[in-house]
Design a protein around this motif. Structure first.
Motif, short mmCIF file in Angstrom:
data_model
loop_
_atom_site.label_atom_id
_atom_site.label_comp_id
_atom_site.label_asym_id
_atom_site.label_seq_id
_atom_site.Cartn_x
_atom_site.Cartn_y
_atom_site.Cartn_z
N TYR A 1 10.72 -28.02 67.27
CA TYR A 1 10.27 -29.22 67.98
C TYR A 1 11.22 -29.51 69.16
CZ TYR A 1 7.28 -29.78 63.92
OH TYR A 1 6.37 -29.56 62.93
N VAL A 2 11.40 -28.53 70.01
CA VAL A 2 12.35 -28.61 71.11
C VAL A 2 11.76 -29.41 72.28
CG1 VAL A 2 13.69 -27.27 72.79
CG2 VAL A 2 13.40 -26.42 70.45
N HIS A 3 12.42 -30.52 72.59
CA HIS A 3 12.06 -31.36 73.74
C HIS A 3 13.36 -31.73 74.46
CE1 HIS A 3 7.96 -31.79 72.27
NE2 HIS A 3 8.47 -32.06 71.08
N VAL A 4 13.98 -30.76 75.11
CA VAL A 4 15.27 -31.02 75.75
C VAL A 4 15.24 -30.89 77.28
CG1 VAL A 4 16.62 -30.44 73.70
CG2 VAL A 4 16.08 -28.66 75.35
N PHE A 5 14.09 -30.53 77.83
CA PHE A 5 13.98 -30.47 79.28
C PHE A 5 13.12 -31.61 79.83
CE2 PHE A 5 15.17 -26.15 78.15
CZ PHE A 5 16.25 -25.97 79.01
N GLU A 6 12.34 -32.22 78.95
CA GLU A 6 11.52 -33.38 79.32
C GLU A 6 11.50 -34.34 78.13
OE1 GLU A 6 6.97 -34.46 80.67
OE2 GLU A 6 7.65 -32.40 80.82
N ALA A 7 11.83 -35.58 78.38
CA ALA A 7 11.83 -36.57 77.31
C ALA A 7 10.39 -36.88 76.90
CB ALA A 7 12.53 -37.85 77.78
N VAL A 8 10.19 -37.11 75.61
CA VAL A 8 8.86 -37.43 75.09
C VAL A 8 8.96 -38.63 74.15
CG1 VAL A 8 8.01 -35.06 75.26
CG2 VAL A 8 9.05 -35.84 73.13
N ALA A 9 7.86 -39.34 74.02
CA ALA A 9 7.74 -40.41 73.03
C ALA A 9 6.96 -39.83 71.86
CB ALA A 9 7.00 -41.61 73.62
N LEU A 10 7.52 -39.93 70.66
CA LEU A 10 6.86 -39.37 69.49
C LEU A 10 5.60 -40.15 69.12
CD1 LEU A 10 9.97 -38.42 67.35
CD2 LEU A 10 8.61 -36.97 68.87
N GLU A 11 5.57 -41.43 69.45
CA GLU A 11 4.40 -42.26 69.21
C GLU A 11 4.16 -43.10 70.46
OE1 GLU A 11 4.72 -44.62 65.67
OE2 GLU A 11 5.35 -42.91 64.45
N GLU A 12 2.90 -43.44 70.69
CA GLU A 12 2.55 -44.25 71.86
C GLU A 12 3.31 -45.57 71.82
OE1 GLU A 12 -1.42 -46.11 73.89
OE2 GLU A 12 -1.61 -44.22 72.78
N GLY A 13 3.86 -45.93 72.95
CA GLY A 13 4.61 -47.17 73.06
C GLY A 13 6.09 -47.03 72.78
N GLN A 14 6.51 -45.90 72.21
CA GLN A 14 7.93 -45.69 71.95
C GLN A 14 8.65 -45.25 73.23
OE1 GLN A 14 8.31 -42.74 68.83
NE2 GLN A 14 8.57 -44.31 67.27
N LYS B 1 10.80 -42.90 75.53
CA LYS B 1 10.90 -41.45 75.63
C LYS B 1 12.35 -41.02 75.41
CE LYS B 1 7.00 -40.59 78.67
NZ LYS B 1 6.55 -39.94 79.91
N LYS B 2 12.50 -39.94 74.63
CA LYS B 2 13.83 -39.40 74.36
C LYS B 2 13.77 -37.87 74.35
CE LYS B 2 15.39 -43.20 71.43
NZ LYS B 2 15.94 -43.56 70.12
N PHE B 3 14.92 -37.27 74.52
CA PHE B 3 15.08 -35.83 74.34
C PHE B 3 15.35 -35.61 72.86
CE2 PHE B 3 16.31 -36.82 78.67
CZ PHE B 3 15.57 -35.90 79.40
N SER B 4 14.82 -34.50 72.30
CA SER B 4 14.99 -34.32 70.87
C SER B 4 14.85 -32.86 70.45
CB SER B 4 13.97 -35.16 70.10
OG SER B 4 12.66 -34.76 70.43
N VAL B 5 15.34 -32.58 69.25
CA VAL B 5 15.21 -31.27 68.62
C VAL B 5 15.37 -31.46 67.12
CG1 VAL B 5 17.68 -30.71 68.79
CG2 VAL B 5 16.00 -28.86 68.71
N SER B 6 14.69 -30.61 66.36
CA SER B 6 14.91 -30.56 64.92
C SER B 6 15.79 -29.34 64.66
CB SER B 6 13.56 -30.41 64.19
OG SER B 6 13.77 -30.38 62.80
N LEU B 7 16.83 -29.52 63.88
CA LEU B 7 17.76 -28.44 63.57
C LEU B 7 17.51 -27.97 62.14
CD1 LEU B 7 21.02 -30.05 65.01
CD2 LEU B 7 19.42 -28.51 66.17
N ILE B 8 17.18 -26.69 61.99
CA ILE B 8 16.95 -26.11 60.67
C ILE B 8 18.23 -25.38 60.27
CG2 ILE B 8 15.52 -24.55 59.31
CD1 ILE B 8 13.30 -24.97 61.42
#
Length: 191
Positions: free
Chosen positions: A19-32, A34-41
């Protein structure tokens, strides 16, 4: 000069990015926001990384307890989760822990190649860092208290890609899809 260390900061060992979002910030839910994010396994066999994460989480828990009369709040959420329990049908999370890290400012992203001074070179092409590749993460843990939810969250500082891996989510690479030669007939395809 006195230097202080952040007890919540961890540099992981080799982990898999999802779930790599490190080049463009995204909102996980509408209205939230926007942040950069990643899940680390994190493989359960990586005792060193798991121990560092647990030590950082315990340090933050101690800070929370000190502010709350020696107790943690009820339903206190912790960041490290068990992939076998929470995602039993997802092979990528088997025998692994995972945590979700995010941040408001864009994280630094570097690769395994180094410049003449030995510093890792930045990665600027989003196609180079994708869900399924492997690397290390610089993360920090901190307490949160938002809208009645309390716990410890994981902030994302920086990522270092170390090697490629199979894309997660079923996406294939163009190099793999078109590695076989196209059978040519006697006619010219461009005629």
């Amino acid at each position: 000069m006195t230097t202080t260390t952040n007890p919540g900061k961890v540099i992981t060992g080799l982990v898999r990015f999802s779930y790599v979002h490190v080049f463009e910030a995204v909102a996980l839910e509408e209205g939230q926001e926007k942040k950069f994010s990643v899940s680390l396994i994190i493989p359960k066999s990586d005792n060193e990384t798991v121990d560092k994460i647990n030590a950082a989480v315990e340090a933050i828990k101690a800070q929370v307890k000190a502010k709350n009369g020696g107790k943690l709040p009820a339903k206190f959420k912790l960041p490290l989760r068990d992939g076998d329990e929470e995602r039993p049908d997802d092979e990528a999370y088997a025998n692994s822990y995972f945590l979700n890290a995010n941040c408001k400012p864009q994280p630094g992203v570097v690769g395994p190649l180094k410049d003449k001074d030995g510093k890792p070179l930045p990665i600027t092409d989003p196609a180079q860092l994708y869900s399924g590749c492997y690397g290390r993460a610089s993360i920090n843990f901190y307490a949160f208290d938002t809208k009645g939810n309390k716990g410890i969250a994981c902030g994302l500082n920086n990522l270092q890609k170390l090697r490629d891996g199979e894309h997660l989510g079923g996406r294939s690479r163009a190099e793999d899809d078109f590695s076989d030669d196209l059978p040519m007939d006697d006619g010219d395809l461009l005629d």
